[in-house]
Design a protein around this motif. Structure first.
Motif, PDB file in Angstrom:
ATOM      1  N   MET A  15      81.574  43.640   6.671  1.00  0.00           N
ATOM      2  CA  MET A  15      82.434  43.116   5.602  1.00  0.00           C
ATOM      3  C   MET A  15      83.859  42.914   6.111  1.00  0.00           C
ATOM      4  O   MET A  15      84.295  43.576   7.047  1.00  0.00           O
ATOM      5  CB  MET A  15      82.424  44.074   4.406  1.00  0.00           C
ATOM      6  CG  MET A  15      81.106  44.045   3.649  1.00  0.00           C
ATOM      7  SD  MET A  15      81.127  45.140   2.229  1.00  0.00           S
ATOM      8  CE  MET A  15      82.153  44.226   1.112  1.00  0.00           C
ATOM      9  N   GLN A  16      84.550  42.003   5.475  1.00  0.00           N
ATOM     10  CA  GLN A  16      85.953  41.754   5.828  1.00  0.00           C
ATOM     11  C   GLN A  16      86.856  42.417   4.783  1.00  0.00           C
ATOM     12  O   GLN A  16      86.442  42.607   3.640  1.00  0.00           O
ATOM     13  CB  GLN A  16      86.232  40.249   5.824  1.00  0.00           C
ATOM     14  CG  GLN A  16      85.405  39.453   6.812  1.00  0.00           C
ATOM     15  CD  GLN A  16      85.722  39.827   8.247  1.00  0.00           C
ATOM     16  OE1 GLN A  16      86.878  39.948   8.624  1.00  0.00           O
ATOM     17  NE2 GLN A  16      84.679  40.032   9.046  1.00  0.00           N
ATOM     18  N   CYS A  17      88.106  42.684   5.189  1.00  0.00           N
ATOM     19  CA  CYS A  17      89.059  43.289   4.241  1.00  0.00           C
ATOM     20  C   CYS A  17      89.168  42.449   2.973  1.00  0.00           C
ATOM     21  O   CYS A  17      89.206  42.962   1.858  1.00  0.00           O
ATOM     22  CB  CYS A  17      90.443  43.405   4.874  1.00  0.00           C
ATOM     23  SG  CYS A  17      90.462  44.336   6.401  1.00  0.00           S
ATOM     24  N   THR A  18      89.239  41.106   3.204  1.00  0.00           N
ATOM     25  CA  THR A  18      89.517  40.218   2.075  1.00  0.00           C
ATOM     26  C   THR A  18      88.301  40.003   1.171  1.00  0.00           C
ATOM     27  O   THR A  18      88.424  39.357   0.138  1.00  0.00           O
ATOM     28  CB  THR A  18      90.010  38.845   2.585  1.00  0.00           C
ATOM     29  OG1 THR A  18      89.095  38.411   3.593  1.00  0.00           O
ATOM     30  CG2 THR A  18      91.398  38.940   3.152  1.00  0.00           C
ATOM     31  N   ASP A  19      87.125  40.532   1.568  1.00  0.00           N
ATOM     32  CA  ASP A  19      85.972  40.413   0.673  1.00  0.00           C
ATOM     33  C   ASP A  19      86.244  41.173  -0.626  1.00  0.00           C
ATOM     34  O   ASP A  19      85.841  40.740  -1.709  1.00  0.00           O
ATOM     35  CB  ASP A  19      84.706  40.971   1.343  1.00  0.00           C
ATOM     36  CG  ASP A  19      84.230  40.057   2.472  1.00  0.00           C
ATOM     37  OD1 ASP A  19      84.757  38.928   2.551  1.00  0.00           O
ATOM     38  OD2 ASP A  19      83.371  40.471   3.268  1.00  0.00           O
ATOM     39  N   CYS A  20      86.884  42.338  -0.480  1.00  0.00           N
ATOM     40  CA  CYS A  20      87.206  43.129  -1.680  1.00  0.00           C
ATOM     41  C   CYS A  20      88.661  42.937  -2.101  1.00  0.00           C
ATOM     42  O   CYS A  20      88.967  42.840  -3.283  1.00  0.00           O
ATOM     43  CB  CYS A  20      86.963  44.606  -1.426  1.00  0.00           C
ATOM     44  SG  CYS A  20      85.242  44.969  -1.073  1.00  0.00           S
ATOM     45  N   HIS A  21      89.561  42.941  -1.098  1.00  0.00           N
ATOM     46  CA  HIS A  21      90.985  42.852  -1.430  1.00  0.00           C
ATOM     47  C   HIS A  21      91.402  41.386  -1.552  1.00  0.00           C
ATOM     48  O   HIS A  21      92.179  40.874  -0.744  1.00  0.00           O
ATOM     49  CB  HIS A  21      91.813  43.613  -0.399  1.00  0.00           C
ATOM     50  CG  HIS A  21      91.465  45.071  -0.345  1.00  0.00           C
ATOM     51  ND1 HIS A  21      91.634  45.894  -1.428  1.00  0.00           N
ATOM     52  CD2 HIS A  21      90.927  45.845   0.642  1.00  0.00           C
ATOM     53  CE1 HIS A  21      91.226  47.131  -1.116  1.00  0.00           C
ATOM     54  NE2 HIS A  21      90.789  47.119   0.127  1.00  0.00           N
ATOM     55  N   VAL A  22      90.863  40.749  -2.561  1.00  0.00           N
ATOM     56  CA  VAL A  22      91.099  39.321  -2.788  1.00  0.00           C
ATOM     57  C   VAL A  22      92.575  39.110  -3.163  1.00  0.00           C
ATOM     58  O   VAL A  22      93.173  39.949  -3.821  1.00  0.00           O
ATOM     59  CB  VAL A  22      90.194  38.819  -3.938  1.00  0.00           C
ATOM     60  CG1 VAL A  22      90.405  37.340  -4.200  1.00  0.00           C
ATOM     61  CG2 VAL A  22      88.745  39.094  -3.628  1.00  0.00           C
ATOM     62  N   GLY A  23      93.115  38.004  -2.710  1.00  0.00           N
ATOM     63  CA  GLY A  23      94.464  37.629  -3.139  1.00  0.00           C
ATOM     64  C   GLY A  23      95.564  38.148  -2.241  1.00  0.00           C
ATOM     65  O   GLY A  23      96.734  37.904  -2.501  1.00  0.00           O
ATOM     66  N   VAL A  24      95.172  38.874  -1.161  1.00  0.00           N
ATOM     67  CA  VAL A  24      96.201  39.430  -0.281  1.00  0.00           C
ATOM     68  C   VAL A  24      97.000  38.307   0.390  1.00  0.00           C
ATOM     69  O   VAL A  24      98.172  38.475   0.714  1.00  0.00           O
ATOM     70  CB  VAL A  24      95.555  40.389   0.751  1.00  0.00           C
ATOM     71  CG1 VAL A  24      94.721  39.624   1.765  1.00  0.00           C
ATOM     72  CG2 VAL A  24      96.602  41.243   1.417  1.00  0.00           C
ATOM     73  N   ASP A  25      96.346  37.147   0.579  1.00  0.00           N
ATOM     74  CA  ASP A  25      97.037  36.018   1.207  1.00  0.00           C
ATOM     75  C   ASP A  25      97.690  35.107   0.169  1.00  0.00           C
ATOM     76  O   ASP A  25      98.203  34.050   0.494  1.00  0.00           O
ATOM     77  CB  ASP A  25      96.038  35.215   2.050  1.00  0.00           C
ATOM     78  CG  ASP A  25      94.796  34.853   1.264  1.00  0.00           C
ATOM     79  OD1 ASP A  25      94.633  35.394   0.146  1.00  0.00           O
ATOM     80  OD2 ASP A  25      93.991  34.040   1.752  1.00  0.00           O
ATOM     81  N   GLN A  26      97.632  35.493  -1.112  1.00  0.00           N
ATOM     82  CA  GLN A  26      98.173  34.619  -2.162  1.00  0.00           C
ATOM     83  C   GLN A  26      99.402  35.178  -2.857  1.00  0.00           C
ATOM     84  O   GLN A  26     100.201  34.428  -3.402  1.00  0.00           O
ATOM     85  CB  GLN A  26      97.106  34.378  -3.236  1.00  0.00           C
ATOM     86  CG  GLN A  26      95.948  33.544  -2.748  1.00  0.00           C
ATOM     87  CD  GLN A  26      94.854  33.496  -3.803  1.00  0.00           C
ATOM     88  OE1 GLN A  26      95.107  33.348  -4.985  1.00  0.00           O
ATOM     89  NE2 GLN A  26      93.627  33.637  -3.365  1.00  0.00           N
ATOM     90  N   GLY A  27      99.496  36.479  -2.911  1.00  0.00           N
ATOM     91  CA  GLY A  27     100.594  37.037  -3.706  1.00  0.00           C
ATOM     92  C   GLY A  27     101.079  38.352  -3.178  1.00  0.00           C
ATOM     93  O   GLY A  27     100.721  38.759  -2.071  1.00  0.00           O
ATOM     94  N   PRO A  28     101.889  39.031  -3.950  1.00  0.00           N
ATOM     95  CA  PRO A  28     102.497  40.275  -3.482  1.00  0.00           C
ATOM     96  C   PRO A  28     101.490  41.393  -3.228  1.00  0.00           C
ATOM     97  O   PRO A  28     101.639  42.134  -2.281  1.00  0.00           O
ATOM     98  CB  PRO A  28     103.463  40.659  -4.592  1.00  0.00           C
ATOM     99  CG  PRO A  28     103.090  39.831  -5.775  1.00  0.00           C
ATOM    100  CD  PRO A  28     102.414  38.612  -5.261  1.00  0.00           C
TER     101      PRO A  28
END
Lengths: 207, 749
Positions: free
Chosen positions: A87-100
């Motif tokens: 799994m990738q970090c962003t699979d669960c932690h969605v939005g890390v590249d979009q906002g604060p």
């Protein structure tokens, strides 16, 4: 020969004095807050005010000395296993590249897989119990800045600049529940900003 | 180890040892599973509609993930959800063009109000005692359905729906429900309603609607008491137009002449302010018309259908020679003639009338007179003049009746009303005590309220079925004025409901389905949003077929934009006005003998609370009134001469007594009011309306005489005379005042 001894004595007195003042202040603070909660039935959780930034003397003292309790997570989630399974970090932690902030997934999200996977394990049973009660998992905060520091951190530009997650969060492939492996001091931030020629203006982060 | 570290360590080991186990108790609150997956920290702007006054401005609501403290299934806890954080004007909306007034901004506080009704309630104590217990929606709807199903055959006429003025599908649902119940009584009530303007405009121009003044293009405004920059009609649209008139056209400034006896915010902006005795506004308008006709400043053969309704127009208005009117009104004839010349020669010019001048007993005649003046000035249907927002294609007349008529029926016929449904109307606050409204409503055996708050009227309810806040609900609207184009607004909910509430139209539709029969047939929709979609499908077929490839796309586009407006549509062709006998100018009637009650009493809409329905919002309470700068209270305005004669000083407590009651308020001594008038803002003086408004200030409406305007049956709220008595020292909290000024009683401490 004589002078260092005197100095130690002076330090020792100062330490004892400060300790006494602090303990008195804390006891007084707690006694007062206990009194106010007795008199007012409306006193809700965390409603005490010591300063605008701190609810109590205790909180102020802890912050001054940079003391933070180690969070105890309700479920012994393991980053290690999930990442090892591809799994990738962003699979669960969605939005890390979009906002604060990145999203911490809700129990429903976990259960999309754990409805089937490893459902007999005790920790997964705990997870399912939360879902069945209609409750979300009360994850405890691991990182973060004190409000009085007035730091506004935004994940998205850091991800865009190609900063790896592990630079700030440590190597998650070796951690079970997230631990505070990296100390987010101002020096830590500034070092990296200097290396990458990012702005080190005060107002870049403090506003 | 350095000294600093050593100090830290020692102090902390002592302190922490003493306080082991002290955690943040917030962590003990239950966290509910979020219903929506939002990315934290990212804001979206969702279109919505302002419902806090009748103007119908379009808004954008900033929604972000937040943590709300809510109750779910009887448990208190925290829920991560999209929460409304800020409201601004919708730049695409033709009425307010991205602007918004402070009342609209405060819609947030309606949503997050601590005293909102959070679940359905059933009355337990005596009626009016405010004792309720929580029940479930199933129980509440079951009880209401059983009460309504008793109303069959002859008993059907005992049903009544009392609401604030409604528009769009919300109005259709209430109207069809009432008709489906075989009842005729749907009463729309508001203190500051626009019935007089509607009726007069229908008579003069054939439009049953309030006017839209094209202020941005005009050169000359004559306003009779209309506070068009404050609260009258569509204030945001008018303020934008006014700004354009003043600053938008280089070298051309435009002039504003205001006739009024108490200076409003608009009056304070006027180039020329002329004091006009209450009730004389129509007469003065006709004196101006007389001067224009006498000097032949306008072509004599100009079509003027509106003039046909004025007695004596054909003969050149012989009774309205400026000299004669000047003698009656205390103005100068030269001023009247000069204004007539200026208006006739600085085209386009427009005349407006509103607020107190249309709320005397001769308010209808005053409105007709100003309409005739507009026609004479050639401003009707022209840029810079009087326009009308085109009516929606599916508009139809609905059964409505006046509240005064309903009160009379309850008083005279036994069981005239047996079941009353109440929605957003608070007549016990907004009608004078002398009207008998409270006693009449108390006689109704069963009242169910859809309101979100307990107020003076809804406290009488036996059953409360709380509505969503405007931000949590589907909304649709058809603003009747403020735009030259047809405006149909729609907005999906900006956020999910915080509490266990349901939208009023949805509940009505649900009840209709359960009742079955004719009611169910009258309401073919299952939900409110289905009803709105049906109206947009119809609109697509009638007007907007070229705007989208199909009705579904049109419906989706409308939701994204906040509505649909026909940009290319010009003002629709003028309908033919009705032909009826000329109306005579009957002198206004005032309640109270002028010797015993020497002052005209002029309540006025508050900039902050409008008609009092917004007094529960603390932002509105703490905002200084733009003219008086008074906050958190009420006041009575009087002329310095009046104050001197009565020995009253600034902030003295004054008793104001009419034939029907008395109240007390601190004096605001100001030269901006005529010596024979006193004025009070409406809005404060609630007896029961949340923690912020209850027992604060005084309610001027409570002491008014129950005089009505004959043509509409609405309250003539500017027709009462009062007397004043100094009572003692009072308190007036004003913005920027020192403590001593704000609280004179503290002066000598």
């Amino acid at each position: 020969m004589f002078r260092p001894v005197l100095r130690v004595n002076r330090y020792f007195r100062a330490v004892i004095g400060i300790c006494l003042i602090l303990v008195t202040a804390i006891i007084l603070d707690r006694a007062l807050s206990a009194q106010s909660s007795e008199t007012s039935s409306q006193a809700s959780v965390g409603s005490g005010i010591f300063t605008t930034a701190h609810t109590s003397v205790y909180a102020a003292v802890r912050e001054f000395f940079g003391i933070r309790s180690t969070p105890v997570q309700p479920i012994a989630y393991t980053h290690k296993v999930h990442l090892a399974n591809g799994m990738q970090c962003t699979d669960c932690h969605v939005g890390v590249d979009q906002g604060p902030d990145a999203r911490i997934p809700s129990v429903n999200f976990c259960m999309t897989c754990h409805q089937v996977i490893a459902k007999d394990k005790p920790e997964i049973k705990k997870l399912a119990a939360y879902r069945d009660r209609g409750e979300d998992i009360p994850w405890q905060r691991v990182y973060g800045f004190e409000p009085s520091a007035h730091v506004k951190f935004n994940h998205a530009p850091h991800i865009r600049a190609g900063v790896d997650c592990k630079v700030c969060h440590g190597d998650m492939t070796t951690q079970t529940v997230a631990e505070r492996k990296v100390d987010h001091t101002m020096g830590f931030c500034i070092n990296c900003h200097k290396q990458k020629a990012a702005s080190i203006d005060c107002v870049t982060c403090h506003y | 180890m350095e000294r600093r570290d050593f100090l830290k360590l020692s102090a902390v080991s002592g302190a922490t040892a003493a306080l082991e186990g002290c955690g943040n108790p917030d962590h003990h609150l239950i966290r509910f599973i979020p219903e929506e997956d939002l990315i934290p920290g990212i804001a979206t702007w969702k279109p919505s509609i302002c419902t806090l006054c009748p103007a119908g401005c379009g808004t954008l609501v900033r929604v972000m993930q937040g943590e709300a403290e809510v109750v779910r299934k009887g448990q208190f806890g925290i829920l991560k959800m999209g929460l409304a954080k800020k409201i601004e004007g919708n730049p695409a909306h033709p009425i307010n063009q991205g602007k918004l007034c402070p009342r609209g901004q405060a819609t947030l506080q309606v949503t997050y109000h601590p005293d909102r009704i959070k679940t359905p309630l059933k009355r337990t104590g005596a009626r009016g005692a405010g004792q309720f217990h929580e029940i479930s929606w199933d129980e509440a709807i079951k009880e209401l359905v059983s009460k309504l199903s008793e109303l069959t055959g002859e008993k059907a006429s005992g049903f009544a729906f009392l609401t604030s003025p409604l528009r769009g599908q919300r109005a259709n649902i209430v109207s069809n429900f009432t008709l489906g119940m075989h009842a005729t009584r749907w009463t729309q009530f508001a203190l500051f309603d626009d019935q007089i303007s509607r009726f007069a405009n229908f008579e003069s121009f054939g439009h049953l609607a309030p006017m839209t003044a094209d202020l941005g293009q005009t050169n000359y405004i004559i306003s009779f008491g209309a506070d068009f920059l404050g609260t009258w009609n569509s204030p945001v649209a008018q303020a934008i137009g006014y700004g354009h008139m003043r600053n938008g056209r280089p070298g051309q400034r435009g002039k504003l002449v205001q006739f009024e006896s108490r200076v409003s915010q608009t009056g304070a902006n006027a180039d020329e302010l002329i004091s006009c005795p209450p009730g004389m506004e129509g007469t003065v308008a006709l004196a101006i018309a007389h001067a224009i006709l006498a000097e032949k400043l306008r072509p004599a053969n100009a079509p003027n259908a509106a003039a046909a309704h004025i007695d004596g127009w054909a003969a050149g208005l012989p009774n309205y020679a400026p000299e004669k009117v000047a003698a009656q009104s205390g103005m100068s004839a030269a001023t009247i003639t000069r204004i007539a010349r200026e208006a006739a020669t600085n085209q386009p010019a427009v005349a407006l009338i509103g607020d107190a001048p249309t709320s005397h007993t001769n308010g209808y005649f005053n409105a007709l007179a100003v309409n005739a003046l507009n026609s004479l000035l050639g401003s009707v249907g022209k840029p810079g003049g009087v326009l009308f927002t085109p009516p929606p294609p599916s508009a139809k007349n609905m059964p409505t009746g006046s509240l005064a008529a309903m009160i009379r029926q309850i008083q005279t016929i036994p069981d005239a009303v047996t079941v009353l449904l109440l929605y957003n109307a608070n007549p016990i606050f907004a009608m004078p005590a002398s009207s008998g409204v409270k006693e009449a409503l108390e006689r109704i055996p069963f009242i169910a309220s859809f309101g979100s708050f307990i107020d003076e009227t809804s406290v009488l309810a036996d059953l409360i079925l709380p509505d969503h806040s405007p931000l949590e609900s589907w909304l649709d609207d058809l603003p009747p004025s403020g735009s030259k184009e047809l405006v149909t607004s729609v907005a999906p909910p900006a956020m999910k409901p915080l509490h266990d509430t349901r939208s009023m139209p949805d509940v009505v539709l649900d009840i209709a389905q359960q009742l079955g029969g004719d009611v169910a047939k009258a309401l073919p929709w299952k939900t409110y949003d289905e009803a709105i979609q049906a109206s947009f499908t119809q609109l697509y077929k009638d007007k907007a077929a070229k705007n989208a490839k199909d009705a579904d796309e049109f419906w989706k586009k409308a939701q994204d934009q906040g509505g649909w407006w026909a940009a290319e549509e010009s003002n629709s062709a003028s309908p033919t006005p009705t032909k009826s006998a000329p109306v005579k100018n009957v002198a206004p009637q005032f309640d109270g003998d002028p010797k015993q009650f020497p002052f005209h009493f002029l309540p006025f809409p508050s900039q902050l609370f409008y008609d009092g329905s917004l007094a529960h919002l603390p932002w509105m309470q703490e905002m200084p009134d733009p003219l008086s700068t008074v906050m958190w209270g009420t006041w009575v305005e009087m002329n310095p001469q009046t104050a001197k004669d009565l020995g009253i000083e600034q902030a003295d407590l004054v008793e104001i007594a009419s034939q029907h009651g008395k109240l007390q308020a601190p004096a605001l001594v100001t030269p901006t009011i005529a010596p024979d008038c006193v004025a009070m803002p409406v809005g404060q003086g609630h007896e029961n309306y949340t923690r912020y408004a209850t027992n604060r200030g005084a309610n001027p409406v409570s002491i008014l005489a129950p005089l009505t305007i004959e043509e509409t049956g609405t309250l003539a709220w500017a027709a009462t005379r009062v007397k004043l008595t100094a009572v003692g020292r009072g308190k007036l909290v004003m913005f920027g005042a020192s403590l001593e000024e704000a609280s004179p009683e503290l002066k000598h401490r």
